[in-house]
Design an enzyme around this catalytic site. Sequence first.
Site, short mmCIF file in Angstrom:
data_model
loop_
_atom_site.label_atom_id
_atom_site.label_comp_id
_atom_site.label_asym_id
_atom_site.label_seq_id
_atom_site.Cartn_x
_atom_site.Cartn_y
_atom_site.Cartn_z
N THR A 175 -9.68 66.90 39.20
CA THR A 175 -8.55 67.14 38.29
C THR A 175 -7.48 67.93 39.05
O THR A 175 -6.60 67.35 39.64
CB THR A 175 -9.01 67.90 37.02
OG1 THR A 175 -9.76 69.05 37.40
CG2 THR A 175 -9.86 67.01 36.15
N LYS A 195 -16.55 68.24 42.21
CA LYS A 195 -15.19 68.65 41.84
C LYS A 195 -15.32 69.99 41.12
O LYS A 195 -16.38 70.32 40.59
CB LYS A 195 -14.48 67.63 40.97
CG LYS A 195 -15.07 67.43 39.61
CD LYS A 195 -14.41 67.95 38.36
CE LYS A 195 -13.10 68.60 38.46
NZ LYS A 195 -12.72 69.20 37.13
N THR A 201 -14.04 72.63 35.14
CA THR A 201 -15.34 72.00 35.01
C THR A 201 -15.88 71.72 36.39
O THR A 201 -15.15 71.35 37.28
CB THR A 201 -15.22 70.67 34.23
OG1 THR A 201 -15.15 70.97 32.86
CG2 THR A 201 -16.44 69.79 34.47
N GLU A 233 -9.12 78.93 41.60
CA GLU A 233 -7.71 79.06 41.22
C GLU A 233 -7.05 80.26 41.89
O GLU A 233 -7.39 81.40 41.61
CB GLU A 233 -7.61 79.20 39.71
CG GLU A 233 -7.98 77.89 39.03
CD GLU A 233 -8.21 78.07 37.56
OE1 GLU A 233 -8.65 79.16 37.17
OE2 GLU A 233 -7.94 77.12 36.82
N ASN A 258 -3.14 80.57 35.17
CA ASN A 258 -3.77 80.62 33.86
C ASN A 258 -2.90 81.16 32.74
O ASN A 258 -3.22 81.00 31.58
CB ASN A 258 -5.08 81.40 33.95
CG ASN A 258 -6.14 80.59 34.66
OD1 ASN A 258 -6.50 79.52 34.19
ND2 ASN A 258 -6.59 81.06 35.80
N THR A 298 -0.39 75.14 27.77
CA THR A 298 0.04 74.16 26.78
C THR A 298 1.47 74.37 26.37
O THR A 298 1.91 75.46 26.18
CB THR A 298 -0.85 74.29 25.54
OG1 THR A 298 -0.89 75.65 25.14
CG2 THR A 298 -2.22 73.79 25.81
#
Lengths: 385, 385
Positions: free
Chosen positions: A138, A164, A175, A258, A380, A385
Amino acid sequence: MNIKMGVAKAGIKPSGDYDILVLKFPPSVYSLVLTQNSLAAAPVIYDRMISQTTDRISAIVVNSGNANAATGEEGLKNAEKMAQIVEELLDIDEPALVFSTGVIGVQLPMEKVEKGIKEACNSLTDLDLKTASRAISTTDSFEKYYQTEGEIDGKSFKVWGIAKGAGMIHPNMATMLAYIFTDVQIDKHLLDRVMKVVVERSFNSIDVDGCESTNDSFLIVATGEGKLKITEENKTPFAKKVLEVATNLAKMIVKDGEGATKLIQINVFNAKDREEAKKVGEAIALSNLFKTAMFGNDPNWGRILSAVGQLHLDIDFSRVKLYIGDFLIYSGEPVSFDREGAVRYLKENDEVNIYLYLERGDADWTYYTCDLTYKYVEINAEYTT
Amino acid sequence: MNIKMGVAKAGIKPSGDYDILVLKFPPSVYSLVLTQNSLAAAPVIYDRMISQTTDRISAIVVNSGNANAATGEEGLKNAEKMAQIVEELLDIDEPALVFSTGVIGVQLPMEKVEKGIKEACNSLTDLDLKTASRAISTTDSFEKYYQTEGEIDGKSFKVWGIAKGAGMIHPNMATMLAYIFTDVQIDKHLLDRVMKVVVERSFNSIDVDGCESTNDSFLIVATGEGKLKITEENKTPFAKKVLEVATNLAKMIVKDGEGATKLIQINVFNAKDREEAKKVGEAIALSNLFKTAMFGNDPNWGRILSAVGQLHLDIDFSRVKLYIGDFLIYSGEPVSFDREGAVRYLKENDEVNIYLYLERGDADWTYYTCDLTYKYVEINAEYTT
């Protein structure tokens, strides 16, 4: 190994890259570890069901870009449908397992998914680890795959793996998916035991941010095509090879954490038992104060020992020794050390080692983590969204 | 209340501000909770010893700027010496307790400390909560104090409190110190029971970064000067007042959390029991993914529920309801909601509420945390040794 691969760009992933992977192999023994997060995704629930009724599988199908998590009954039906299409198109008698990764709380775009799966099933080629890894990723910034081979009793065997993980932007969580294939002959019971050791020392010993996902899955498949038969007697060298693959994949996931600038290996020695050694490594790995100090290249022994102290074990800190790289920075009490040298060590390496000697027994463990950076907060907090 | 205060600028703190606090009071019943970090600081070890042998104290002495932690035998002797000087100069028969906060791994500059304690003991005035709070603070950005009074059975009583915490720059960790004084008459056994309830719902329900310090201490002192006697029958309204003070101090600590832009109250309802309710609140409070989402003003229900799922409880998420402020954002499944409104609510308030209904029982809990920001990383990565 006789593993066929199909990929497709189904348009589930916003990037438009490959987002469907189908792998087909002979009916094979497998061992599966799934997330224990009680908000488990639909494919996790489906695979858990399947794995209770069969000990052989012949295919897996993975979609990236949508996790099919928190999607209720409809999500479960969609996971089942993915498996059915694959089983039909590949004309296999043993079931396929299903995996998903990506956005949570959104239903799968089934029209695209079905089209993608068909395309993948109709264009099978030999497995290419790099392409397969790309199709399941992803927000990963690089492909994660590793292969090795070994020889036991004069018989050679292969272990291949892809994974991944660690990246997530929109919207919910990282994930971790990992698949390891080997050509040995092995029964399910023994493979499950190998899995147990391997997963504990690899994927269960890594941390990026302490958050376990709804979709985490790790599968080992043994096709049995090779000449080597794994038995009680020769299982250890075999398990070591599988662990080599799993550990290397796990480290790649942490490296790609990240915003991470460095991979940190926390090596704990002389613990009472393995459980304690792992716990201690994990406590350090999860400490935000430690992780930010590592980002700041600060050889801050206080944060490391305090994280251990937080476990409330009866550790005698006057016997504890702590090294960062080759630098002894605590030895029963604060010691003077070449601070500049230690800072330089942390600054100049993207893979650093902490060595902690507890002097309580002879168990050891290595836990893998990464630093906590501005970029982590940015990814993050900002790209949401 | 008859509590005398002495402060001094001893030069332990680099800022040059007050760094010694001495409080003298009549021989008083007390209840003490100390850090469980097994790397406990010297004053913690000393106080633990004292509290096993006496149930009355007459003074406390606190230094800020140096935690006297990881300082071995010499540190323990220094803590003891601080108590002795105070007991001598104040000419008291009951012991003094000792507290320290600041840098760890460095011996106390005892010459300065002794001079400071003498100065403080020789200049006693009435207790001023604001000045006292200032004298115990390290990198706190504001003074933390709170006072209230109550009436039970026609008899009034007072509860005063001061605290410090949440800031740490050089070099190691945030220490939480809190002192609450009340004038009620109460026996030690009952005060210990009140303490147990109060500390669980206040200082044990806050999180800034999941790290427990080597020096954390919370003391309640009951001077017994007032007319109200606390008994089995009237202990609840008294405990509520103490909890009011403790909760307000605890919230100030979180608000002053390193780099925090908002205080987040996680209100958990309908859990099976209190332990579960607290655990769920804590799991959310400790999630870096949740904390960064709050910084980004992102009503990200996936991160909240996933943090709960990580506890591996048998929660039925199809019955769970989740609100951010007044906005219902999950109700057994993802629901459409006024996203812009929810973002605005998070953006415009420096104190925000999450309400989570588990529908499993009737226990509730509130856990307090703050967001994870660039500034947190900056403070902990950049401003170090």
